[in-house]
Write a protein that holds these residues in place. Sequence first.
Motif, PDB file in Angstrom:
ATOM      1  N   TYR A 147      -4.777  -2.904  -1.043  1.00  0.00           N
ATOM      2  CA  TYR A 147      -6.003  -2.250  -1.483  1.00  0.00           C
ATOM      3  C   TYR A 147      -5.714  -1.138  -2.486  1.00  0.00           C
ATOM      4  O   TYR A 147      -6.503  -0.902  -3.414  1.00  0.00           O
ATOM      5  CB  TYR A 147      -6.756  -1.682  -0.277  1.00  0.00           C
ATOM      6  N   ASN A 195       0.823  -1.209   0.000  1.00  0.00           N
ATOM      7  CA  ASN A 195       0.000   0.000   0.000  1.00  0.00           C
ATOM      8  C   ASN A 195       0.859   1.262   0.000  1.00  0.00           C
ATOM      9  O   ASN A 195       0.516   2.258  -0.654  1.00  0.00           O
ATOM     10  CB  ASN A 195      -0.942   0.010   1.204  1.00  0.00           C
ATOM     11  N   PHE A 216      -5.109  -3.892   3.866  1.00  0.00           N
ATOM     12  CA  PHE A 216      -5.204  -2.445   4.065  1.00  0.00           C
ATOM     13  C   PHE A 216      -4.011  -1.893   4.840  1.00  0.00           C
ATOM     14  O   PHE A 216      -3.935  -0.695   5.105  1.00  0.00           O
ATOM     15  CB  PHE A 216      -6.486  -2.100   4.826  1.00  0.00           C
ATOM     16  N   TRP A 228     -14.415  -1.193   0.486  1.00  0.00           N
ATOM     17  CA  TRP A 228     -14.293  -2.558  -0.031  1.00  0.00           C
ATOM     18  C   TRP A 228     -15.599  -3.317   0.168  1.00  0.00           C
ATOM     19  O   TRP A 228     -16.040  -4.058  -0.729  1.00  0.00           O
ATOM     20  CB  TRP A 228     -13.137  -3.272   0.682  1.00  0.00           C
ATOM     21  N   TYR A 259     -11.214   2.541   4.092  1.00  0.00           N
ATOM     22  CA  TYR A 259     -11.043   1.746   2.877  1.00  0.00           C
ATOM     23  C   TYR A 259     -11.745   0.392   3.008  1.00  0.00           C
ATOM     24  O   TYR A 259     -12.253  -0.147   2.017  1.00  0.00           O
ATOM     25  CB  TYR A 259      -9.557   1.533   2.601  1.00  0.00           C
TER      26      TYR A 259
END
Length: 285
Positions: free
Chosen positions: A92, A41, A108, A138, A134
């Motif tokens: 993600y 990420n 994440f 999702w 997030y």
Amino acid sequence: MSFLRCLLGGFLLAIVLSVSNGDPLVPALCIFGDSVVDVGNNNNLSTLIKANFPPYGRDFVTHRPTGRFCNGKLATDFTAEYLGFTSYPPAYLSREARGQRILTGVNFASAASGYYNVTARLFCALTLPHQLKYYRLWQRKIVNLVGRTQATNIFSGGIHLINAGSSDFIQNYYINPLLNRHYSPDEFSDILMQSYSSFVQDKGGCGYFKWIDPSLEVELLKEKLKEVEEERDTLKYKMKELGGKYDSLKQKLKEIKEERDCAKAKFKRLVVVILCFLLAKIIFE
């Protein structure tokens, strides 16, 4: 620092099972936390805390940097394999987290994040509340892909794993006089525990996160370790016992060989005596 070890013991799930039918044991695996579980990420963030360059990833499946802060697989990668998944939860914010690929869960986590939100902000990483944001996005994507009923089964049946806290100490508390002069290590640990409880119980996962008592996991690990040590001692005793039996058998074989050689010599002498007797008999006759 003991509470960090407890958290790690409580949430790093080691599920060593064989999946006979080829299906994963759970529908999804979602991961939150810091650099211990980040799979890329931070590659897509304006932060200096990244691992997208060699020698990171040299022993990974692709032999290239992925954003994992290690040379190979993370503990969460092994967890995904043990659960029966054929691929690892993608980051993600990566291009891999698209379409059907996200149905089995996503990652994440963000390196330099922690239970203390200021830690993540210092390094421009994703805070845990931001990771939860997030996560909810999702969830909406999953609902759009498979419908609310099946999506609810995925959320409720999936495993949600969090690993954080080390960055709060190493990259913040120990080097930040505003913290270490104002709070003792135990007091700062209490702050992190409050944030952790809030994440899991109040804000976490819309009710899909479940509390696991780390102390129970640690006691279970201690019991298993004790059993392994007892089995090891028993095995050592048996090996010693077998070693004694082997030496005894070796000695007996040596004695049998000596007796056999002695019997051969006696037999040869007997044959010579008989031949001499027969020869003398023939001569005198």
